[in-house]
Design a protein around this motif. Structure first.
Motif, mmCIF file in Angstrom:
data_model
loop_
_atom_site.group_PDB
_atom_site.id
_atom_site.type_symbol
_atom_site.label_atom_id
_atom_site.label_comp_id
_atom_site.label_asym_id
_atom_site.label_seq_id
_atom_site.Cartn_x
_atom_site.Cartn_y
_atom_site.Cartn_z
ATOM 1 N N LEU A 70 -15.841 -5.679 -6.684
ATOM 2 C CA LEU A 70 -15.933 -4.281 -6.297
ATOM 3 C C LEU A 70 -15.623 -3.367 -7.478
ATOM 4 N N ALA A 71 -14.643 -3.741 -8.274
ATOM 5 C CA ALA A 71 -14.309 -2.953 -9.457
ATOM 6 C C ALA A 71 -15.467 -2.936 -10.449
ATOM 7 N N ASP B 188 -2.481 6.345 -14.519
ATOM 8 C CA ASP B 188 -2.597 7.506 -13.632
ATOM 9 C C ASP B 188 -3.501 7.131 -12.463
ATOM 10 N N ILE B 189 -2.958 7.095 -11.251
ATOM 11 C CA ILE B 189 -3.727 6.704 -10.073
ATOM 12 C C ILE B 189 -4.767 7.764 -9.740
ATOM 13 N N THR B 190 -6.010 7.332 -9.542
ATOM 14 C CA THR B 190 -7.088 8.270 -9.200
ATOM 15 C C THR B 190 -7.595 8.111 -7.773
ATOM 16 N N GLY B 191 -7.316 6.971 -7.125
ATOM 17 C CA GLY B 191 -7.758 6.808 -5.746
ATOM 18 C C GLY B 191 -7.841 5.353 -5.340
ATOM 19 N N PRO B 192 -8.350 5.098 -4.121
ATOM 20 C CA PRO B 192 -8.501 3.717 -3.645
ATOM 21 C C PRO B 192 -9.737 3.058 -4.241
ATOM 22 N N LEU B 193 -9.649 1.771 -4.497
ATOM 23 C CA LEU B 193 -10.830 1.034 -4.937
ATOM 24 C C LEU B 193 -11.810 0.889 -3.784
ATOM 25 N N GLU B 194 -11.270 0.635 -2.589
ATOM 26 C CA GLU B 194 -12.104 0.556 -1.389
ATOM 27 C C GLU B 194 -12.355 1.977 -0.907
ATOM 28 N N GLN B 195 -13.372 2.611 -1.421
ATOM 29 C CA GLN B 195 -13.623 4.020 -1.160
ATOM 30 C C GLN B 195 -13.837 4.264 0.327
ATOM 31 N N GLY B 196 -13.201 5.324 0.835
ATOM 32 C CA GLY B 196 -13.294 5.656 2.242
ATOM 33 C C GLY B 196 -12.279 4.944 3.105
ATOM 34 N N ASN B 197 -11.481 4.046 2.500
ATOM 35 C CA ASN B 197 -10.460 3.320 3.248
ATOM 36 C C ASN B 197 -9.089 3.907 2.910
ATOM 37 N N PRO B 198 -8.452 4.615 3.845
ATOM 38 C CA PRO B 198 -7.161 5.251 3.548
ATOM 39 C C PRO B 198 -6.021 4.270 3.339
ATOM 40 N N SER C 35 -6.411 1.255 1.600
ATOM 41 C CA SER C 35 -6.922 0.301 0.621
ATOM 42 C C SER C 35 -5.769 -0.449 -0.031
ATOM 43 N N VAL C 36 -5.918 -1.766 -0.154
ATOM 44 C CA VAL C 36 -4.869 -2.566 -0.808
ATOM 45 C C VAL C 36 -5.103 -2.688 -2.305
ATOM 46 N N SER C 37 -6.083 -1.960 -2.822
ATOM 47 C CA SER C 37 -6.349 -1.944 -4.257
ATOM 48 C C SER C 37 -6.608 -0.505 -4.680
ATOM 49 N N LEU C 38 -6.249 -0.196 -5.920
ATOM 50 C CA LEU C 38 -6.324 1.179 -6.408
ATOM 51 C C LEU C 38 -7.125 1.261 -7.706
ATOM 52 N N THR C 39 -7.496 2.495 -8.056
ATOM 53 C CA THR C 39 -8.137 2.762 -9.341
ATOM 54 C C THR C 39 -7.309 3.788 -10.095
ATOM 55 N N GLY C 40 -7.455 3.776 -11.419
ATOM 56 C CA GLY C 40 -6.715 4.734 -12.225
ATOM 57 C C GLY C 40 -7.245 4.801 -13.641
ATOM 58 N N GLU C 41 -6.573 5.595 -14.451
ATOM 59 C CA GLU C 41 -6.980 5.768 -15.837
ATOM 60 C C GLU C 41 -5.775 5.654 -16.766
ATOM 61 N N LEU C 42 -6.033 5.156 -17.956
ATOM 62 C CA LEU C 42 -5.025 5.143 -19.013
ATOM 63 C C LEU C 42 -5.063 6.484 -19.750
ATOM 64 N N ALA C 43 -3.951 6.862 -20.334
ATOM 65 C CA ALA C 43 -3.895 8.138 -21.061
ATOM 66 C C ALA C 43 -4.880 8.144 -22.230
ATOM 67 N N ILE D 75 0.792 -1.232 0.000
ATOM 68 C CA ILE D 75 0.000 0.000 0.000
ATOM 69 C C ILE D 75 0.824 1.282 0.000
ATOM 70 N N HIS D 76 2.147 1.199 0.091
ATOM 71 C CA HIS D 76 2.936 2.434 0.158
ATOM 72 C C HIS D 76 2.676 3.299 -1.076
ATOM 73 N N GLU D 77 2.524 4.603 -0.849
ATOM 74 C CA GLU D 77 2.046 5.511 -1.888
ATOM 75 C C GLU D 77 2.989 5.647 -3.078
ATOM 76 N N THR D 78 4.289 5.451 -2.874
ATOM 77 C CA THR D 78 5.228 5.579 -3.994
ATOM 78 C C THR D 78 6.077 4.333 -4.227
ATOM 79 N N LEU D 79 6.514 3.678 -3.146
ATOM 80 C CA LEU D 79 7.383 2.512 -3.272
ATOM 81 C C LEU D 79 6.605 1.200 -3.328
ATOM 82 N N GLY D 80 5.320 1.235 -3.048
ATOM 83 C CA GLY D 80 4.522 0.023 -2.918
ATOM 84 C C GLY D 80 4.331 -0.740 -4.215
ATOM 85 N N ASN D 81 3.928 -2.000 -4.065
ATOM 86 C CA ASN D 81 3.693 -2.840 -5.243
ATOM 87 C C ASN D 81 2.646 -2.243 -6.174
ATOM 88 N N ASN D 82 1.543 -1.751 -5.616
ATOM 89 C CA ASN D 82 0.484 -1.190 -6.453
ATOM 90 C C ASN D 82 0.938 0.083 -7.158
#
Length: 252
Positions: free
Chosen positions: A186-187, A119-129, A131-139, A102-109
């Motif tokens: 969830l996704a 491009d990371i947009t936020g956690p998949l588990e909304q409201g969970n600071p 979250s072990v899963s993330l959401t994002g967008e392609l260019a 979950i680390h914001e820069t060095l983490g696996n995700n």
């Protein structure tokens, strides 16, 4: 560097107290008081330990260590061989599981997103600071085959791709490295176009098809090589340690 200082640096970076885990994070097996040479890898397999002995490492730093929840307590067989090797050669074993995910820069995700240009947009588990899963967008939106090729070329690993029922274009993505296939539901519920992880379960195919979401499985090991590698590079760059990443191949 003293072992306690080394662990404090890792604790300050990864903040393991933020998340409940399935194993102890930090120093798992004590070795030498002084740490100069560090070997990093995904899993503390005997193959990695053997290389650490041959290379004269004072510490091993991994994502998958020992003493997992529901694991048998007796130190026998494979576990005995591994721990005996560490103790006899005075090698410290440090392991960080979910804190590294979950680390914001060095983490696996975070590192997988960087590798795949998401491009990371936020956690998949909304409201969970944490979250072990993330959401994002392609260019730019791509088709499933194009994204599968991108993942395969980036990870150098064959990818399992299960298209959704409409095989729609992919712009939004969610992901969880390793064994995160359970997050596909969830996704899909959030209308995300594709979900990426390491492993697949039997039911994953049906979820992807029936909830109309692309699914990509690229290997537990392959998706989790990059966090521990980035962590080691940070330690070398910021603290002057001799750190070497070793990739023990694993087809799973």
């Amino acid at each position: 560097m003293h072992r306690q200082q080394f662990e404090k640096i890792l604790t300050d970076i990864l903040q393991p107290e933020r998340i409940k885990d399935f194993c102890p994070n930090g120093l798992q097996v004590q070795g030498s008081d002084t740490i100069n040479k560090v070997l990093t890898g995904v899993t503390a397999s005997y193959a990695l330990l053997d290389l650490a002995i041959k290379k004269g490492a004072d510490a091993i730093l991994v994502h998958h260590g020992y003493f997992w929840k529901n694991e048998a307590y007796p130190i026998v067989g494979m576990k005995h061989k591994r721990i005996k090797a560490l103790l006899e050669n005075d090698i410290n074993l440090f392991a960080y599981h979910l804190p590294l995910d979950i680390h914001e820069t060095l983490g696996n995700n975070a590192q997988l997103a960087k590798l795949l240009d998401i491009d990371i947009t936020g956690p998949l588990e909304q409201g969970n600071p944490v979250s072990v899963s993330l959401t994002g967008e392609l260019a730019a939106a791509v088709d499933g085959e194009t994204l599968a090729t991108r993942i395969q070329e980036s990870l150098n690993r064959e990818v399992l791709h299960i298209p959704g029922s409409t095989n729609r274009a992919i712009k939004t993505v969610a992901w969880c490295t390793g064994g995160g296939q359970g997050y596909i539901d969830l996704a899909a519920e959030q209308g995300i176009d594709a979900f990426i992880t390491g492993e697949a379960s039997e039911q994953t195919t049906h979820v992807a098809r029936e909830m109309d979401i692309h699914f990509f499985a690229a290997g537990h090991h392959a998706t989790e090589r990059y966090g521990i590698k980035a962590l080691g590079e940070y330690l070398a760059r910021e603290h002057g340690l001799d750190v070497e990443f070793v990739d023990i191949d694993n087809p799973v």
